[in-house]
Design a protein around this motif. Structure first.
Motif, PDB file in Angstrom:
ATOM      1  N   PHE A  58       0.834  -1.209   0.000  1.00 37.80           N
ATOM      2  CA  PHE A  58       0.000   0.000   0.000  1.00 37.80           C
ATOM      3  C   PHE A  58       0.866   1.257   0.000  1.00 37.80           C
ATOM      4  CE2 PHE A  58      -1.825   3.396   2.663  1.00 37.80           C
ATOM      5  CZ  PHE A  58      -2.874   3.774   1.844  1.00 37.80           C
ATOM      6  N   ILE A  59       1.888   1.285   0.857  1.00 41.05           N
ATOM      7  CA  ILE A  59       2.771   2.456   0.934  1.00 41.05           C
ATOM      8  C   ILE A  59       3.463   2.681  -0.404  1.00 41.05           C
ATOM      9  CG2 ILE A  59       4.848   3.390   2.014  1.00 41.05           C
ATOM     10  CD1 ILE A  59       3.986   1.992   4.594  1.00 41.05           C
ATOM     11  N   LEU A  93      -4.036   1.270   7.910  1.00 38.01           N
ATOM     12  CA  LEU A  93      -3.717   1.679   9.272  1.00 38.01           C
ATOM     13  C   LEU A  93      -4.106   0.573  10.243  1.00 38.01           C
ATOM     14  CD1 LEU A  93      -2.913   3.763  11.434  1.00 38.01           C
ATOM     15  CD2 LEU A  93      -5.264   4.639  11.328  1.00 38.01           C
ATOM     16  N   HIS A  94      -5.250  -0.004  10.004  1.00 31.56           N
ATOM     17  CA  HIS A  94      -5.739  -1.154  10.771  1.00 31.56           C
ATOM     18  C   HIS A  94      -4.691  -2.277  10.779  1.00 31.56           C
ATOM     19  CE1 HIS A  94      -9.464  -3.981  11.372  1.00 31.56           C
ATOM     20  NE2 HIS A  94      -8.417  -4.429  12.017  1.00 31.56           N
ATOM     21  N   LEU A  95      -4.182  -2.619   9.587  1.00 30.47           N
ATOM     22  CA  LEU A  95      -3.179  -3.680   9.492  1.00 30.47           C
ATOM     23  C   LEU A  95      -1.881  -3.287  10.192  1.00 30.47           C
ATOM     24  CD1 LEU A  95      -3.593  -4.923   5.805  1.00 30.47           C
ATOM     25  CD2 LEU A  95      -4.738  -5.724   7.865  1.00 30.47           C
ATOM     26  N   SER A  96      -1.498  -2.015  10.070  1.00 28.81           N
ATOM     27  CA  SER A  96      -0.266  -1.547  10.720  1.00 28.81           C
ATOM     28  C   SER A  96      -0.371  -1.668  12.238  1.00 28.81           C
ATOM     29  CB  SER A  96       0.025  -0.093  10.330  1.00 28.81           C
ATOM     30  OG  SER A  96       0.163   0.049   8.933  1.00 28.81           O
ATOM     31  N   LEU A  97      -1.528  -1.294  12.774  1.00 26.86           N
ATOM     32  CA  LEU A  97      -1.723  -1.393  14.219  1.00 26.86           C
ATOM     33  C   LEU A  97      -1.750  -2.851  14.670  1.00 26.86           C
ATOM     34  CD1 LEU A  97      -4.396   1.400  14.832  1.00 26.86           C
ATOM     35  CD2 LEU A  97      -1.920   1.497  15.206  1.00 26.86           C
ATOM     36  N   ILE A 121      -9.106  10.625  -2.549  1.00 25.59           N
ATOM     37  CA  ILE A 121     -10.003   9.469  -2.559  1.00 25.59           C
ATOM     38  C   ILE A 121      -9.228   8.190  -2.270  1.00 25.59           C
ATOM     39  CG2 ILE A 121     -11.423   8.029  -4.067  1.00 25.59           C
ATOM     40  CD1 ILE A 121     -12.469  10.550  -5.365  1.00 25.59           C
ATOM     41  N   PHE A 122      -8.047   8.064  -2.880  1.00 24.90           N
ATOM     42  CA  PHE A 122      -7.231   6.867  -2.671  1.00 24.90           C
ATOM     43  C   PHE A 122      -6.874   6.712  -1.198  1.00 24.90           C
ATOM     44  CE2 PHE A 122      -3.048   4.829  -2.329  1.00 24.90           C
ATOM     45  CZ  PHE A 122      -3.291   3.641  -2.991  1.00 24.90           C
ATOM     46  N   PHE A 123      -6.388   7.788  -0.588  1.00 31.70           N
ATOM     47  CA  PHE A 123      -5.932   7.703   0.805  1.00 31.70           C
ATOM     48  C   PHE A 123      -7.115   7.550   1.761  1.00 31.70           C
ATOM     49  CE2 PHE A 123      -4.390   9.400   4.850  1.00 31.70           C
ATOM     50  CZ  PHE A 123      -3.233   8.643   5.006  1.00 31.70           C
ATOM     51  N   LEU A 124      -8.199   8.271   1.508  1.00 29.34           N
ATOM     52  CA  LEU A 124      -9.358   8.209   2.392  1.00 29.34           C
ATOM     53  C   LEU A 124      -9.985   6.820   2.397  1.00 29.34           C
ATOM     54  CD1 LEU A 124     -11.442   9.664   4.210  1.00 29.34           C
ATOM     55  CD2 LEU A 124     -12.712  10.224   2.120  1.00 29.34           C
ATOM     56  N   CYS A 125     -10.066   6.199   1.224  1.00 30.91           N
ATOM     57  CA  CYS A 125     -10.741   4.901   1.129  1.00 30.91           C
ATOM     58  C   CYS A 125      -9.848   3.728   1.554  1.00 30.91           C
ATOM     59  CB  CYS A 125     -11.231   4.673  -0.300  1.00 30.91           C
ATOM     60  SG  CYS A 125     -12.555   5.822  -0.800  1.00 30.91           S
ATOM     61  N   TRP A 126      -8.558   3.811   1.239  1.00 30.92           N
ATOM     62  CA  TRP A 126      -7.667   2.686   1.527  1.00 30.92           C
ATOM     63  C   TRP A 126      -6.865   2.880   2.811  1.00 30.92           C
ATOM     64  CZ3 TRP A 126      -7.878  -1.837  -1.005  1.00 30.92           C
ATOM     65  CH2 TRP A 126      -8.478  -1.856  -2.269  1.00 30.92           C
ATOM     66  N   ILE A 179     -13.613   0.929   1.449  1.00 26.57           N
ATOM     67  CA  ILE A 179     -13.053   0.304   0.254  1.00 26.57           C
ATOM     68  C   ILE A 179     -14.150   0.089  -0.785  1.00 26.57           C
ATOM     69  CG2 ILE A 179     -11.971  -1.798  -0.637  1.00 26.57           C
ATOM     70  CD1 ILE A 179     -10.393  -1.973   1.957  1.00 26.57           C
ATOM     71  N   MET A 180     -15.341  -0.285  -0.330  1.00 21.89           N
ATOM     72  CA  MET A 180     -16.455  -0.438  -1.263  1.00 21.89           C
ATOM     73  C   MET A 180     -16.859   0.911  -1.860  1.00 21.89           C
ATOM     74  SD  MET A 180     -18.648  -3.257   0.897  1.00 21.89           S
ATOM     75  CE  MET A 180     -19.926  -3.460  -0.333  1.00 21.89           C
ATOM     76  N   CYS A 181     -16.754   1.969  -1.068  1.00 20.74           N
ATOM     77  CA  CYS A 181     -17.001   3.314  -1.600  1.00 20.74           C
ATOM     78  C   CYS A 181     -15.976   3.674  -2.666  1.00 20.74           C
ATOM     79  CB  CYS A 181     -16.964   4.342  -0.474  1.00 20.74           C
ATOM     80  SG  CYS A 181     -18.366   4.260   0.663  1.00 20.74           S
ATOM     81  N   ASN A 182     -14.735   3.199  -2.500  1.00 21.55           N
ATOM     82  CA  ASN A 182     -13.711   3.436  -3.508  1.00 21.55           C
ATOM     83  C   ASN A 182     -14.089   2.773  -4.826  1.00 21.55           C
ATOM     84  OD1 ASN A 182     -10.713   4.250  -4.090  1.00 21.55           O
ATOM     85  ND2 ASN A 182     -10.898   2.140  -4.789  1.00 21.55           N
ATOM     86  N   ALA A 183     -14.697   1.577  -4.746  1.00 20.55           N
ATOM     87  CA  ALA A 183     -15.145   0.889  -5.958  1.00 20.55           C
ATOM     88  C   ALA A 183     -16.232   1.681  -6.674  1.00 20.55           C
ATOM     89  CB  ALA A 183     -15.656  -0.512  -5.601  1.00 20.55           C
ATOM     90  N   ILE A 184     -16.999   2.480  -5.919  1.00 17.09           N
ATOM     91  CA  ILE A 184     -18.017   3.334  -6.519  1.00 17.09           C
ATOM     92  C   ILE A 184     -17.389   4.615  -7.072  1.00 17.09           C
ATOM     93  CG2 ILE A 184     -20.087   4.701  -6.025  1.00 17.09           C
ATOM     94  CD1 ILE A 184     -20.817   2.618  -3.905  1.00 17.09           C
ATOM     95  N   ALA A 185     -16.365   5.132  -6.378  1.00 15.34           N
ATOM     96  CA  ALA A 185     -15.757   6.406  -6.784  1.00 15.34           C
ATOM     97  C   ALA A 185     -14.844   6.255  -7.990  1.00 15.34           C
ATOM     98  CB  ALA A 185     -14.960   6.988  -5.609  1.00 15.34           C
TER      99      ALA A 185
END
Length: 316
Positions: A193-194, A256-260, A246-251, A284-290
């Motif tokens: 991701f990074i 961050l969850h995985l990093s923690l 959009i990329f950063f907000l959705c993914w 992530i599903m919103c990203n598929a719409i955006a």
């Protein structure tokens, strides 16, 4: 990647398991904010993303003018987002049927179905990120190597790159799901991701810089330097903010969850983040719409073909 075995949790009449990839919760910690995500929202977002991306694929397949390398990449991004939506709709629907007792299945069957859905979700997410990066590279070449673009980005090369992305996504997702409890898997996902974020940021910022430089040159020729440069710069900055935002907000929240999960799997504060894993999947599903709105529907040619597809569907 809601996790392992959300379906198995329903089958065994137990609460849903902790999110996939070995995420932990702590029932003895103080109360934490947990956002409830109804299954109806999952289904609604999934169906919208499914229909929207299917229309993009149909429009590109219908119009031969849209069979260029750039649109092939956009089409593959739409297929990836379509699979993200489809897999989540499928898992939510099966879960609801199991909870209602409408669907009867043996534990082994549910386990196999859960594994297939997990691989489909993970693979489509990885391929979606890859195609976002590939689109950024394609646009970068079209700007900085415009005269050589058609000799560099040829159809056979793009098709080979697309095939490689799909194969790599399938293999890596299978490995990720098989070894999800290992820290190395999480590190690979976060690093991936990074890398995609840095790649897109560097390329798009460089493209914005070139666009501003080009606008200054035109402005100097017409002796209207200030207005032209400001207008072009603001438009480019808005586009850049839209793409990366959009990329950063959705993914970002998901990774961050995985990093923690790597850094503080047992810490109460981190556990509060883990409890909202379903919300991160919604993003992530919103990203598929955006994605179609950002990468596909801005094309006049594609919008025209899309209208033809809709009229064809409407009138039979």
């Amino acid at each position: 990647m809601q996790g392992p075995h959300r379906l198995l949790g329903v089958f065994n009449s137990t609460p849903p398991a902790t999110p996939h990839l070995g995420l932990a919760t702590n029932g003895t910690s103080p109360q934490r904010l947990e956002v409830y995500v109804p299954d109806g929202l999952f289904l609604s977002l999934g169906l919208v993303g499914l229909v929207e991306n299917a229309l993009v694929v149909a429009a590109i397949a219908r119009n031969r003018n849209l069979h260029s390398p750039m649109y092939l990449l956009i089409c593959c991004l739409a297929v990836s987002d379509l699979l993200v939506s489809l897999s989540n709709v499928l898992e939510t629907a099966v879960t609801q049927l199991l909870e209602a007792g409408t669907l009867a299945a043996q534990a082994t069957t549910v386990q196999q179905l859960d594994a297939v859905i997990d691989v489909l979700v993970c693979g489509s997410m990885v391929s979606s990120l890859c195609f976002l990066g590939a689109i950024a590279v394609d646009r970068y070449i079209s700007i900085f190597y415009a005269l050589r673009y058609h000799s560099i980005v040829t159809q056979p090369r793009v098709l080979r790159a697309i095939a490689a992305i799909w194969v790599a996504s399938t293999i890596s997702s299978s490995l990720f799901i098989t070894y999800y409890a290992h820290t190395a898997v999480l590190l690979c996902l976060v690093s991936f991701f990074i890398a995609m974020l840095v790649l897109m940021a560097v390329l798009y910022v460089h493209m914005l810089s070139r666009a501003c430089q080009h606008a200054r040159g035109i402005a100097q020729l017409h002796k209207t330097r200030r207005p032209t440069h400001q207008g072009s710069g603001l438009k480019g900055a808005a586009t850049l903010t839209l793409l990366l935002g959009i990329f950063f907000l959705c993914w970002g929240p998901f990774f961050l969850h995985l990093s923690l999960t790597i850094l503080c799997p047992q810490h109460p504060t981190c556990a509060g983040v883990f409890k909202n894993s379903h919300l991160f999947l919604v993003l992530i599903m919103c990203n598929a719409i955006a994605d179609p709105l950002v990468y596909a529907f801005r094309s006049q040619e594609l919008r025209k073909t899309l209208r033809e597809v809709l009229l064809c569907c409407w009138w039979g």
